[in-house]
Scaffold this motif. Structure first.
Motif, short mmCIF file in Angstrom:
data_model
loop_
_atom_site.label_atom_id
_atom_site.label_comp_id
_atom_site.label_asym_id
_atom_site.label_seq_id
_atom_site.Cartn_x
_atom_site.Cartn_y
_atom_site.Cartn_z
N SER A 38 -9.70 28.17 -14.50
CA SER A 38 -9.13 27.41 -15.62
C SER A 38 -7.61 27.37 -15.54
N ASP A 39 -7.00 28.45 -15.06
CA ASP A 39 -5.55 28.46 -14.90
C ASP A 39 -5.11 27.45 -13.85
N LEU A 40 -5.86 27.38 -12.76
CA LEU A 40 -5.52 26.41 -11.71
C LEU A 40 -5.63 24.99 -12.23
N VAL A 41 -6.68 24.73 -13.02
CA VAL A 41 -6.85 23.39 -13.59
C VAL A 41 -5.68 23.05 -14.51
N ARG A 42 -5.25 24.01 -15.31
CA ARG A 42 -4.11 23.75 -16.20
C ARG A 42 -2.83 23.50 -15.42
N ILE A 43 -2.66 24.21 -14.32
CA ILE A 43 -1.48 23.96 -13.49
C ILE A 43 -1.49 22.53 -12.96
N LEU A 44 -2.65 22.11 -12.46
CA LEU A 44 -2.74 20.75 -11.92
C LEU A 44 -2.52 19.70 -13.01
N ARG A 45 -3.04 19.92 -14.20
CA ARG A 45 -2.83 18.97 -15.30
C ARG A 45 -1.36 18.95 -15.72
N ARG A 46 -0.72 20.11 -15.69
CA ARG A 46 0.68 20.16 -16.08
C ARG A 46 1.57 19.47 -15.05
N ARG A 47 1.17 19.54 -13.78
CA ARG A 47 1.98 18.92 -12.71
C ARG A 47 1.34 17.63 -12.21
N ILE A 48 0.63 16.94 -13.07
CA ILE A 48 -0.10 15.74 -12.64
C ILE A 48 0.85 14.65 -12.15
N ARG A 49 2.05 14.60 -12.69
CA ARG A 49 2.99 13.57 -12.25
C ARG A 49 3.39 13.78 -10.79
N ILE A 50 3.58 15.02 -10.41
CA ILE A 50 3.92 15.30 -9.01
C ILE A 50 2.78 14.87 -8.10
N ILE A 51 1.55 15.17 -8.50
CA ILE A 51 0.39 14.82 -7.68
C ILE A 51 0.27 13.30 -7.56
N ILE A 52 0.40 12.61 -8.69
CA ILE A 52 0.29 11.14 -8.66
C ILE A 52 1.40 10.54 -7.80
N ALA A 53 2.62 11.07 -7.94
CA ALA A 53 3.74 10.55 -7.14
C ALA A 53 3.50 10.77 -5.65
N ALA A 54 2.98 11.94 -5.28
CA ALA A 54 2.71 12.21 -3.87
C ALA A 54 1.63 11.28 -3.33
N VAL A 55 0.57 11.08 -4.10
CA VAL A 55 -0.51 10.18 -3.66
C VAL A 55 0.02 8.76 -3.49
N VAL A 56 0.80 8.30 -4.46
CA VAL A 56 1.33 6.93 -4.38
C VAL A 56 2.26 6.77 -3.19
N ILE A 57 3.15 7.74 -2.96
CA ILE A 57 4.10 7.65 -1.85
C ILE A 57 3.38 7.64 -0.52
N VAL A 58 2.46 8.58 -0.33
CA VAL A 58 1.75 8.64 0.96
C VAL A 58 0.87 7.41 1.14
N LEU A 462 -4.40 12.94 2.15
CA LEU A 462 -3.17 13.64 2.51
C LEU A 462 -2.22 13.67 1.32
N GLY A 463 -2.11 12.55 0.61
CA GLY A 463 -1.26 12.54 -0.58
C GLY A 463 -1.76 13.49 -1.65
N LEU A 464 -3.10 13.52 -1.82
CA LEU A 464 -3.67 14.44 -2.80
C LEU A 464 -3.40 15.89 -2.40
N GLY A 465 -3.61 16.18 -1.11
CA GLY A 465 -3.37 17.55 -0.65
C GLY A 465 -1.91 17.95 -0.78
N SER A 466 -1.01 17.06 -0.34
CA SER A 466 0.42 17.38 -0.45
C SER A 466 0.84 17.46 -1.91
N GLY A 467 0.27 16.59 -2.76
CA GLY A 467 0.60 16.65 -4.18
C GLY A 467 0.18 17.96 -4.80
N VAL A 468 -1.03 18.41 -4.46
CA VAL A 468 -1.50 19.70 -4.98
C VAL A 468 -0.61 20.83 -4.47
N GLY A 469 -0.25 20.75 -3.17
CA GLY A 469 0.63 21.76 -2.62
C GLY A 469 1.99 21.77 -3.29
N LEU A 470 2.55 20.58 -3.52
CA LEU A 470 3.84 20.50 -4.21
C LEU A 470 3.73 20.97 -5.66
#
Length: 756
Positions: A38-58, A462-470
């Motif tokens: 649940s903590d990991l899910v909250r982290i991803l939801r909190r940083r969703i903009r970074i993930i979306i930006a990485a997916v869009v860029i890649v 790749l964008g999803l993976g890099s976004g999650v990593g970022l």
């Protein structure tokens, strides 16, 4: 997430929930609990903009790659290859008896694959199709990925191509060519890629034809070389037969013997048997001597015809590849380059292995030849001995029989070998044709490069993976507080409550406040959320904080409450204004004091006309009651602004005058809510906190650094200040454990609810 700060007053604010734990968060150094799913899910939801930006860029980069990448077409052809060697001379039994190298079928097929990849075949195709003049093969794009093709000048005759250019063409050919065997079959697949689909098809078909022609010519020539040597031996045998015939004719003429009955002659019968054995031994010796002569030549191509199962073809192919690599490396780096020396060492080892294999085959053929010669010699000795016996018995008859049998045996041997020699050429031609084109290459109609669906899918992953990593990297680099566990680990001060995040509408305004100074003021300003939206969930949260504050003491609630924070921007002013408002809504007389003499913003937020305020009261410029203002929406709330900024704010707040004002406020009001300056920035807040009943420390999720919270807690506790607890501000509802509950009852606390 944005919140009310001193730089941007009253644009955003927050609400409070009493004693509600905020969500756990990652990144707590040596924290007491582990991070769950649940903590990991909250982290991803909190940083969703970074993930979306990485997916869009890649994804955009992948799309651009698909747009500018040159379209390449792939032509394919399947060949059936039967790699067994030619047995035109019928030497299979002898070859089997000496081992023949022991290569299995897969190794033979792999040898043919290496031949198909060889530079000799590649250069043949390049020469026949003049690929050095083809723009898509020999040229390059003018602007790397786009633009017209630029092709270097090619000589009129392909043989005049420079070695450097030849190596470049061969390298491009090998890069575009793929040859692989098909599992569990005798077939190989040839593919070639090029931007010109017609050229790709022609290269594959021409390569198949060149390989079949090379295979035919090589096997036929090797067989013919062995046949030529055998022809010389037949000439010698023919001469001996003719000599024997002359002797027989002369003897018949001298003795007059033209025929006899030898059935009852034991000596002649034995002599006849020895003659047959000698003939067989001599034939065996000639065949083995022929093979021995071929082996002694040291030519791997000839040896390969008589020992088709040896490793010589593999070694020869490896030798050709190493020579090409050595030539390329020597041309590019020079003879003393480590890679060149390494290749030379490999070449020496390979030549050593090649010589050793040839020597082993020569030794085997020599042993067989010598054994056959010894057997022939022994039989000839026995034959001569028996012949002498027959001569002694009947000189004339014996000599006639000997001569007659010499002629017959020599004639039979000559005719047998001559027949095989004549068959060798025809049989070699038939056996050499071991290539069958199953499917010739056809014109490709769809490009294989770029693979747009695969590229776009990989871009998304790749964008999803890099976004999650970022996202996790950003979370790891975030040194601000994120959870109650952060606070419990950093300080011993309990969590008093938490403030959910919300955004104020800029159109939500209060009318200007009135002042005891009778100064007219008609402009509008942004007011407390509890007055603008009294039925909202945030207002209810502040009312919960009011209840918590009133229950902090069993005898009587605290009168003077100071609200401070570690650093600017934590939202203490908004908490102060709304807490004072909800206390006044209960009917208690409340005084809201802006004690931040350096950057007080309450007057600006509540649209109060400027006066001498607290600083003027402490400096003797006027009576504090004359500086008090109030809001029409909160009749029980009085407001004392900070006033003009003094040069000595710490001295004023620590003076006895400040103590007298606090005593006056205690006497006239039920509650005094004081908004002070951040404690770590300046010491003003600590000076006032020592004179109040209790202190509320405001910290902001995602803004207050952990180190700052630890230092301000230690500072307040070491100053003998009573801290009721920490109010955690700006908690995102998506990250909160109670987010589901607030979502469930959002209709009950609708912010656009009509007033009664």
């Amino acid at each position: 997430m944005s919140f009310l700060t001193q730089n941007r007053p009253a644009s955003r604010t927050s609400g409070v929930v009493f004693n509600a734990p905020i969500p756990e968060g990652p990144g707590i150094p040596s924290g007491p609990s582990e991070i769950g799913l649940s903590d990991l899910v909250r982290i991803l939801r909190r940083r969703i903009r970074i993930i979306i930006a990485a997916v869009v860029i890649v994804f955009v980069l992948g799309s651009l790659y698909c747009v500018v990448k040159t379209r390449r077409y792939e032509a394919t052809s399947d060949l059936a290859i039967y790699p067994e060697g030619s047995d035109a001379l019928d030497m299979g039994d002898i070859t089997a008896s000496i081992g023949g190298g022991g290569l299995d079928f897969d190794e033979k097929l792999e040898t043919q694959v290496r031949i198909l990849k060889s530079n000799s075949l590649a250069w043949t195709v390049i020469s026949q199709l003049r690929l050095d003049k083809e723009p898509t093969f020999a040229g390059r794009r003018k602007y790397i990925l786009f633009g017209p093709y630029v092709t270097p000048d090619a000589p009129a005759q392909i043989d005049k191509t420079s070695p450097e250019r030849q190596n470049q063409l061969l390298g491009k050919f090998r890069k575009s060519l793929t040859v692989q065997s098909i599992a569990r079959t005798q077939a190989v697949e040839i593919t070639f890629r090029d931007a010109n689909p017609i050229l790709a098809r022609e290269v594959v078909n021409r390569l198949s034809s060149a390989y079949a022609q090379r295979n035919f010519v090589t096997r036929f020539n090797n067989t013919m070389k062995a046949s030529d040597w055998l022809s010389g031996q037949l000439d010698q045998l023919k001469s001996r037969v003719e000599e024997s015939q002359v002797k027989l004719a002369k003897f018949q003429k001298e003795t007059g013997i033209f025929g006899t009955d030898e059935n009852d002659n034991l000596v002649l019968s034995k002599l006849d048997d020895l003659s047959k054995e000698l003939t067989d031994a001599e034939a065996d010796r000639i065949v083995k001597e022929a093979k021995y002569r071929v082996a002694q030549s040291g030519n791997p191509e000839l040896i390969g015809t008589i020992v088709p199962d040896s490793v010589l073809p593999v070694l020869r192919s490896q030798e050709a590849d190493l020579k090409n690599q050595l030539a390329l490396a020597s041309t590019e780096f020079g003879p003393h380059y480590p890679k060149v020396i390494q290749l030379q060492n490999q070449m020496a080892q390979l030549e050593k292995a090649l010589h050793k294999e040839v020597a082993d085959i020569q030794e085997r053929f020599r042993t067989d030849y010598e054994a056959s010669a010894v057997a022939e010699k022994q039989l000839r000795a026995s034959f001569d001995q028996q012949k002498q016996k027959a001569y002694d018995m009947s000189e004339g008859l014996s000599e006639y029989g000997i001569l007659k049998r010499e002629v017959e045996s020599g004639s039979d041997l000559y005719e047998d070998l001559l027949k095989k020699l004549k068959e060798a050429g025809v049989v070699a031609s038939l056996k050499a044709a071991t290539i069958d084109v199953i499917d010739p290459a056809t014109l490709p109609t769809r490009p294989v490069e770029p693979n747009i669906p695969l590229t776009l899918a990989l871009s998304i992953f790749l964008g999803l993976g890099s976004g999650v990593g970022l996202a996790f990297l950003a979370e790891n680099l975030d040194n601000t507080i994120r959870s109650t566990e952060d606070i419990e680990f950093l300080t011993t001060i309990p969590v008093f409550g938490w403030v959910p995040h919300f955004k104020m509408n800029q159109n939500s305004r209060l009318k200007g406040a009135s002042s005891n100074m009778k100064a007219p003021f008609e402009t509008e300003g942004v007011g407390p959320i509890v007055l603008l939206r009294p039925n909202s969930q945030v207002s209810e949260a502040f009312r919960s904080l009011r209840t918590a504050l009133l229950l902090t003491s069993a005898r009587m609630p605290p009168k003077t409450i100071l609200i401070t924070s570690a650093l600017p921007g934590d939202g203490k002013t908004t908490v102060t204004v709304n807490l004072a408002s909800v206390l006044a809504q209960q009917g208690a007389r409340v005084l809201l004091v802006d004690a931040d003499l350096r950057r007080g913003l309450i007057a600006e937020q509540l649209n109060i006309p400027q006066n001498f305020g607290l600083s003027g009261s402490l400096a003797g410029a006027g009576i504090w009651r004359d500086a008090v203002a109030n809001l029409p929406e909160a009749p029980h709330l009085d407001i004392l602004q900070s006033g003009l900024r003094p040069p000595n704010s710490a001295d004023l707040l620590g003076s006895s005058k400040m103590h007298e004002l606090l005593e006056d406020w205690r006497a006239e009001y039920d509650h005094v809510i004081i908004d002070s300056s951040p404690c770590l920035a300046i010491t003003d807040g600590v000076l006032v906190a020592q004179k109040t009943d209790t202190v509320l420390l405001v910290s902001r999720i995602g803004h207050t650094p952990r180190a700052s919270l630890r230092r301000v807690s230690e500072l307040l506790q070491s100053s003998n200040v009573h801290v009721a607890g920490i109010v955690i501000n700006d908690v995102g509802m998506a990250d909160d454990y109670y987010g589901y509950a607030y979502s469930k009852y959002s209709a009950y606390y609708a912010e656009d609810e009509k007033p009664n």
